[in-house]
Design a protein around this motif. Sequence first.
Motif, short mmCIF file in Angstrom:
data_model
loop_
_atom_site.label_atom_id
_atom_site.label_comp_id
_atom_site.label_asym_id
_atom_site.label_seq_id
_atom_site.Cartn_x
_atom_site.Cartn_y
_atom_site.Cartn_z
N GLU A 206 0.85 -1.18 0.00
CA GLU A 206 0.00 0.00 0.00
C GLU A 206 0.89 1.24 0.00
N ALA A 207 0.37 2.31 -0.54
CA ALA A 207 1.13 3.57 -0.53
C ALA A 207 0.17 4.74 -0.54
N PHE A 208 0.61 5.83 0.06
CA PHE A 208 -0.16 7.08 -0.02
C PHE A 208 0.54 7.98 -1.03
N HIS A 219 -4.90 6.88 -1.11
CA HIS A 219 -4.30 5.64 -0.60
C HIS A 219 -4.53 4.56 -1.65
N ARG A 221 -3.77 0.56 -3.12
CA ARG A 221 -3.32 -0.80 -2.79
C ARG A 221 -2.87 -1.46 -4.09
N ASP A 243 -8.01 1.99 -5.41
CA ASP A 243 -8.11 3.16 -4.54
C ASP A 243 -8.80 2.72 -3.23
N THR A 245 -8.76 4.65 -0.41
CA THR A 245 -8.80 5.85 0.44
C THR A 245 -9.99 5.80 1.41
N VAL A 248 -9.46 3.29 4.19
CA VAL A 248 -8.45 3.76 5.14
C VAL A 248 -9.03 4.84 6.04
N THR A 252 -9.52 4.54 10.00
CA THR A 252 -8.91 5.52 10.90
C THR A 252 -9.96 6.13 11.83
#
Lengths: 470, 163
Positions: A206-208, A219, A221, A243, A245, A248, A252
């Motif tokens: 995963e990366a932002f 965000h 994947r 995506d 996002t 995530v 959160t």
Amino acid sequence: MMIPGSAILSHPIHRNRILALISLTVVTLGVNLFGIMNNFTVVLPHLLYFPVILASYWYPRRGLAFSIGIASLYGIVSFLFLPLEILAGMVVVMRIVILVLIGGVVSFLSWNLARSEQQLQDIIEFLPDATFAIDKEGRIIAWNRAIQMMTGRPKAAMLNRDNYEYALAFYGERRLMLAGLIVSNEEHIREKYPQIRQEAGNLVSEAFLPHFHGDRGVHLRFSATALMDTNGKVTGAIESVRDVTEQVMTKTALENTSNRLNTLAGILRHDMSRTLAVLYGKLQFGVMKFGAPDIISYIADLKESANAIRRQIDTSREFRDIGVTPPAWIVVQDAIETAAARLDFGRVTFHAWTERLCVFSDPHLPTVFYHLLHNALKESTGSTRIIITYHIRENNCAIIIEDNGTGIPDAEKGTLFVQREDRYGKGLFLSYEIVSLTGMSLRETGIYREGARFEIIIPSEGYRIEGMER
Amino acid sequence: MDRLQPFISVSSPSVENGSAVPYVRELRAAEFALADNVWLDYHDTTGDPAVDRIFAVFDDGEVVSVARCRRHKDGLEVDGIFTTDSFRKKGYSRLAVSGLVEACHNDDLYMYAVRHLTSFYQQFGFDPIPESALPPVIRERYTWAGGNLEGAEVQPMRRRVGL
């Protein structure tokens, strides 16, 4: 006005192919004409197979027509220049038929092959996830509709590009992505890139990316797997990008809410524990101050109620922790020993026969056994024996906790694991929640008046027996 | 004193009158060699962790008696019940079989019992059955007897599911 066929000629690959076919046709027909003029007709007609096969392979829809055309030209040349003999005429006719047949068969096979390739392309094209594929050299060979929408880069501008062109679309720089790692045959990927993990044979990370969506960030994947040939050799890799996002952000938000609730519950637990300590002190003082048996008995009852409150505080603490630590392979016998160490078995015989069994579970598995054993040990059940075994079944494994007490009335079985205030408290509800976290389930299968029998059902992938390969 | 103490590890056995009390527990895969040692005088039997569960009686930390439950594709077979010569007549086989039966009671159990021991196994719930009632894979193990189990001095037995 567009001249018919001009579109295909404007494409360099098609232009080269058509030029090659025309050249090959002229040369092979010329060589045959030369052979016929010099009475040499044995091997040269076979050269005509080359333009026929190539045309049928490259352009399957026109392959048959092309082979009929080239066969006709050969026939005309032969009948014009060969001496009029029946045998020679029959040979020419047979060659014409074979040329047409070969053209037809190759066209048919190529047509089917092209259709399969097109279906595969269509599948990739219409995948809901943004997807691209690269070949062994890192050239982009697929760039689907979803990835065009995600990156804003059209397929035509991306296909056949190498030198990490695909990474520019995401990171703004030429760099390795998961697909590139796969075709690079890089070893020790997990050591070098700890953020990358393996899931069901795929590389996942995963990366932002902060510059996406007008610098609002996204965000993503990433998931990639190798493309193999029939010999199992890596010929490329395919990578999908999703995506995540929203997930995530939801996660959160839930974590923040959970943290706030836990903090609040912690404060309440702490205050209740302090008040409880004061109550225990006063009860102890009462035992020393009053001597009358009925008052002492009354104080004992009060103390038992205070104990119940303390257990409820402990249970609430366990509720706070479940699911927080990742699940792991747990030795069942160790979990049972941990639970048993917290309990007083008195005169109840207890045996656990789960020596080699491991299950994939939330680390609070001992809590499950604690509550199940605690229930079985209640005086009201009249149990004198508790046994824990396991049973391997066709599609699962069951850990069975059984006693010889009164058991559970049928009317109560349906709501046994539902959170409620009365007889069974929250322990069974909590146990049910803990085992559910890793796909296990809990049920009661005993017969009322013969004993309680709880079964923890473990899916086949969730258990293993030490030393036994399945 | 309860001697079936499977949740107490071998390193911390119960103590009674100053000496460790013999007890039974299931062997882990790495401990199968302990059973193989006991079986040295018993047809060179060896355990296979892939299909066997072995229940061993420990006396003063030493494995002195064992019983095996082997998983075949069509049923569970009990065999290999054996006690080291110098530890016989102490009830250790009874202890080993008790542990095995309790641990494996969720399935039917089958065995070939030596004829003079059938009454011993009947105390654990095993009943004599005709050879034809055995699962085929277990029955094949005694094909050498050519159907003459009486001559071979063995009796097929079965224990039904349950404690």
